[in-house]
Design a protein around this motif. Structure first.
Motif, PDB file in Angstrom:
ATOM      1  N   LEU A 300      20.865   5.198 -16.913  1.00  0.00           N
ATOM      2  CA  LEU A 300      20.107   5.237 -15.656  1.00  0.00           C
ATOM      3  C   LEU A 300      19.253   6.502 -15.607  1.00  0.00           C
ATOM      4  O   LEU A 300      18.085   6.465 -15.186  1.00  0.00           O
ATOM      5  CB  LEU A 300      21.062   5.194 -14.465  1.00  0.00           C
ATOM      6  CG  LEU A 300      21.803   3.879 -14.233  1.00  0.00           C
ATOM      7  CD1 LEU A 300      22.806   4.026 -13.094  1.00  0.00           C
ATOM      8  CD2 LEU A 300      20.812   2.746 -13.931  1.00  0.00           C
ATOM      9  N   ARG A 301      19.807   7.606 -16.052  1.00  0.00           N
ATOM     10  CA  ARG A 301      19.044   8.853 -16.048  1.00  0.00           C
ATOM     11  C   ARG A 301      17.900   8.798 -17.063  1.00  0.00           C
ATOM     12  O   ARG A 301      16.806   9.323 -16.809  1.00  0.00           O
ATOM     13  CB  ARG A 301      19.980  10.032 -16.343  1.00  0.00           C
ATOM     14  CG  ARG A 301      20.901  10.330 -15.156  1.00  0.00           C
ATOM     15  CD  ARG A 301      21.926  11.396 -15.465  1.00  0.00           C
ATOM     16  NE  ARG A 301      21.349  12.624 -16.017  1.00  0.00           N
ATOM     17  CZ  ARG A 301      20.686  13.535 -15.311  1.00  0.00           C
ATOM     18  NH1 ARG A 301      20.490  13.345 -14.006  1.00  0.00           N
ATOM     19  NH2 ARG A 301      20.224  14.624 -15.891  1.00  0.00           N
ATOM     20  N   GLU A 302      18.137   8.125 -18.172  1.00  0.00           N
ATOM     21  CA  GLU A 302      17.046   7.994 -19.140  1.00  0.00           C
ATOM     22  C   GLU A 302      15.916   7.140 -18.570  1.00  0.00           C
ATOM     23  O   GLU A 302      14.737   7.416 -18.818  1.00  0.00           O
ATOM     24  CB  GLU A 302      17.537   7.401 -20.455  1.00  0.00           C
ATOM     25  CG  GLU A 302      16.441   7.390 -21.521  1.00  0.00           C
ATOM     26  CD  GLU A 302      16.907   6.944 -22.891  1.00  0.00           C
ATOM     27  OE1 GLU A 302      16.026   6.700 -23.738  1.00  0.00           O
ATOM     28  OE2 GLU A 302      18.128   6.841 -23.118  1.00  0.00           O
ATOM     29  N   LEU A 303      16.277   6.114 -17.796  1.00  0.00           N
ATOM     30  CA  LEU A 303      15.227   5.325 -17.140  1.00  0.00           C
ATOM     31  C   LEU A 303      14.348   6.228 -16.279  1.00  0.00           C
ATOM     32  O   LEU A 303      13.112   6.105 -16.289  1.00  0.00           O
ATOM     33  CB  LEU A 303      15.844   4.222 -16.273  1.00  0.00           C
ATOM     34  CG  LEU A 303      16.428   3.017 -16.994  1.00  0.00           C
ATOM     35  CD1 LEU A 303      17.059   2.060 -15.980  1.00  0.00           C
ATOM     36  CD2 LEU A 303      15.359   2.281 -17.809  1.00  0.00           C
ATOM     37  N   LEU A 304      14.970   7.140 -15.540  1.00  0.00           N
ATOM     38  CA  LEU A 304      14.186   8.053 -14.704  1.00  0.00           C
ATOM     39  C   LEU A 304      13.254   8.918 -15.545  1.00  0.00           C
ATOM     40  O   LEU A 304      12.120   9.214 -15.128  1.00  0.00           O
ATOM     41  CB  LEU A 304      15.118   8.936 -13.868  1.00  0.00           C
ATOM     42  CG  LEU A 304      15.824   8.245 -12.692  1.00  0.00           C
ATOM     43  CD1 LEU A 304      16.871   9.168 -12.080  1.00  0.00           C
ATOM     44  CD2 LEU A 304      14.818   7.811 -11.635  1.00  0.00           C
ATOM     45  N   THR A 305      13.708   9.326 -16.730  1.00  0.00           N
ATOM     46  CA  THR A 305      12.831  10.150 -17.576  1.00  0.00           C
ATOM     47  C   THR A 305      11.625   9.360 -18.071  1.00  0.00           C
ATOM     48  O   THR A 305      10.610   9.952 -18.441  1.00  0.00           O
ATOM     49  CB  THR A 305      13.589  10.725 -18.791  1.00  0.00           C
ATOM     50  OG1 THR A 305      13.969   9.660 -19.677  1.00  0.00           O
ATOM     51  CG2 THR A 305      14.823  11.500 -18.353  1.00  0.00           C
ATOM     52  N   HIS A 306      11.728   8.020 -18.106  1.00  0.00           N
ATOM     53  CA  HIS A 306      10.613   7.174 -18.547  1.00  0.00           C
ATOM     54  C   HIS A 306       9.738   6.714 -17.376  1.00  0.00           C
ATOM     55  O   HIS A 306       8.764   5.988 -17.590  1.00  0.00           O
ATOM     56  CB  HIS A 306      11.138   5.953 -19.300  1.00  0.00           C
ATOM     57  CG  HIS A 306      11.708   6.266 -20.651  1.00  0.00           C
ATOM     58  ND1 HIS A 306      10.931   6.674 -21.714  1.00  0.00           N
ATOM     59  CD2 HIS A 306      12.993   6.250 -21.102  1.00  0.00           C
ATOM     60  CE1 HIS A 306      11.700   6.881 -22.771  1.00  0.00           C
ATOM     61  NE2 HIS A 306      12.962   6.636 -22.431  1.00  0.00           N
ATOM     62  N   ALA A 307      10.095   7.110 -16.160  1.00  0.00           N
ATOM     63  CA  ALA A 307       9.319   6.675 -14.992  1.00  0.00           C
ATOM     64  C   ALA A 307       7.887   7.182 -15.072  1.00  0.00           C
ATOM     65  O   ALA A 307       7.631   8.296 -15.545  1.00  0.00           O
ATOM     66  CB  ALA A 307       9.976   7.171 -13.707  1.00  0.00           C
TER      67      ALA A 307
END
Length: 449
Positions: A300-307
């Motif tokens: 989930l945190r990696e998704l935020l880094t790809h936002a």
């Protein structure tokens, strides 16, 4: 005996205002829409909005048939599941949603900007951009004149406020009708959907709407949005010939940049966020989301880094205070301009569309000579205000949308979290309760007219 059709001024080119404009034109009533944004591509990002039966019925009745078909063709793939997960991506509950071939009695996943482009289609001659409303005057001859920041004016028989939560029309017309902070803040992000970002989330989460119940009162929602076109605006393989033909000829596709993405929104009590969060944008705002989710699953945190940093948006959640009935006149309101609600029930857009449908019906009756214009407005408001403020109350009482919710309290918050997770877990495992939950999911949607 029919009356001369009124000329209607609509302030705000949002979902409800544009739906009303289409309905009035179909009824033979002239209309002009005044929008503060400079052009049709400005002002909205591609976040998800759920259009349920109430909204779909209003769109079907107000839009030209081919445009309603275009609306359906532009919807994202529908969710197959409603999931509840922990901040560690452990599944607490999962409810299979019922598929439906009925275009009205189903839940449509729509990107806000895409919906706006659909609703602007065919209204190019009536929508005036770069028009910031400042005030109105009600004249002795029964007309009403709107004034704009550039010094221009427009006169009609009815002024409709569709200018949202911070409505300038409402401030003048009903100064005692106020909104207040609900006590929560959202950070909305949009993550490009790629093979890698898709691989970061479980299959059921990919195929559904997922509510994240995190410890410490940090909540979230995740939804994958997949459309019928790719990043180059080419129609994807497998799209029906009918939908492909509509999309190829639809001019709105050229004005929007929305493509397949993952909507990931986090929220919590406002006091959990930096004091200046509403002024932050871009990567700085994404970093706030990361700082608040340090105990979330690495995926989930990696998704935020790809936002997409340009998509990150802080939202201070507001709610309207109900007001007693007012004397109707040649000014009225719809949607968030009168009944702003939290996203707790997900029915804000649906309720605005219901308003548009109802007001259109009443104005059509006035045009047919069944009643006066002001009586038509009064009959609209007598129905709209009760259901609108009922939705406001229901949305505010939804778990997690009110900053006073027990979920956000230091000691009892953990018990409230365990209780919420337990409720969903039991409900998903007991067949009778599961059926009732799915029934409620499909029938709520503000659909009580």
């Amino acid at each position: 005996m029919s009356a001369a059709p009124p000329h209607v001024l609509i302030i705000g080119a949002g979902t409800g205002g544009l739906c009303l404009a289409h309905g009035l034109r179909r009824a033979g009533i002239t209309v002009a829409v005044y929008e503060r944004h400079r052009d049709r591509a400005e002002g909205l990002l591609g976040y998800r909005v759920g259009i349920g039966p109430t909204g779909s019925r209003a769109l079907r009745e107000c839009l030209p048939p081919e445009l309603f078909a275009t609306f359906l063709a532009t919807c994202a793939r529908p969710p197959h599941y409603f999931n509840v997960v922990t901040q560690g991506l452990r599944q607490t509950a999962s409810f299979a949603l019922r598929p439906s071939d009925d275009p009205v009695r189903t839940e449509h996943s729509v990107a806000r900007m895409v919906l706006r482009q659909v609703l602007l289609t065919g209204l190019e001659d009536v929508v005036r951009f770069d028009k910031t409303f400042t005030r109105y005057e009600q004249r002795d001859d029964g007309t009403v004149t709107a004034h704009f920041a550039d010094g221009s004016t427009a006169t009609g028989d009815l002024l409709v406020a569709a200018d949202g939560t911070h409505s300038a029309v409402r401030r003048q017309y009903l100064p005692h009708a106020v909104t207040r902070d609900a006590g929560t803040i959202n950070i909305a992000t949009r993550v490009p959907l790629t093979p890698h970002t898709r691989s970061l989330i479980p299959e059921r989460v990919q195929q559904g709407i997922s509510l994240i119940f995190g410890v410490g009162g940090m909540m979230g929602v995740l939804h994958v949005m997949e459309f019928k076109w790719d990043a180059e605006r080419a129609i994807k393989p497998g799209v029906s010939e009918a939908d492909a033909a509509l999309l190829r000829t639809w001019p709105g596709l050229a004005h929007d940049t929305t493509t397949d993405n993952i909507n990931l929104i986090i929220w919590s009590a406002a006091n959990r966020f930096p004091a200046d969060v509403m002024q932050r944008r871009g990567q700085e705002l994404v970093q706030v989301a990361l700082d608040l989710t340090t105990n979330w699953h690495p995926h989930l945190r990696e998704l935020l880094t790809h936002a997409d940093p340009a998509s990150a948006l802080p939202i201070k959640v507001s709610t309207s205070e109900p007001v007693p009935p007012w004397k109707s006149s040649t000014v009225t309101m719809l949607g968030d301009a009168i009944h702003t609600m939290t996203p707790g029930r997900g029915v804000g857009a649906n309720t605005a569309l219901r308003d548009a449908r109802l007001l259109c019906e009443q104005l059509s009756r006035a045009t047919a000579g069944d009643k006066t214009l002001v009586q038509a407005v009064a009959d609209y408001e007598a129905v709209m205000a009760p259901y609108g403020f009922a939705r406001v109350a229901e949305s505010l009482n939804r778990s997690g949308t009110n900053g006073d919710d027990r979920m956000y309290r230091p000691v009892v918050g953990r018990l409230a979290l365990l209780g919420a997770r337990g409720y969903f877990g039991v409900t998903s495992r007991v067949p009778r309760l599961r059926r009732r939950f799915v029934d409620d999911f499909h029938t709520y949607e503000g659909d009580r007219d």
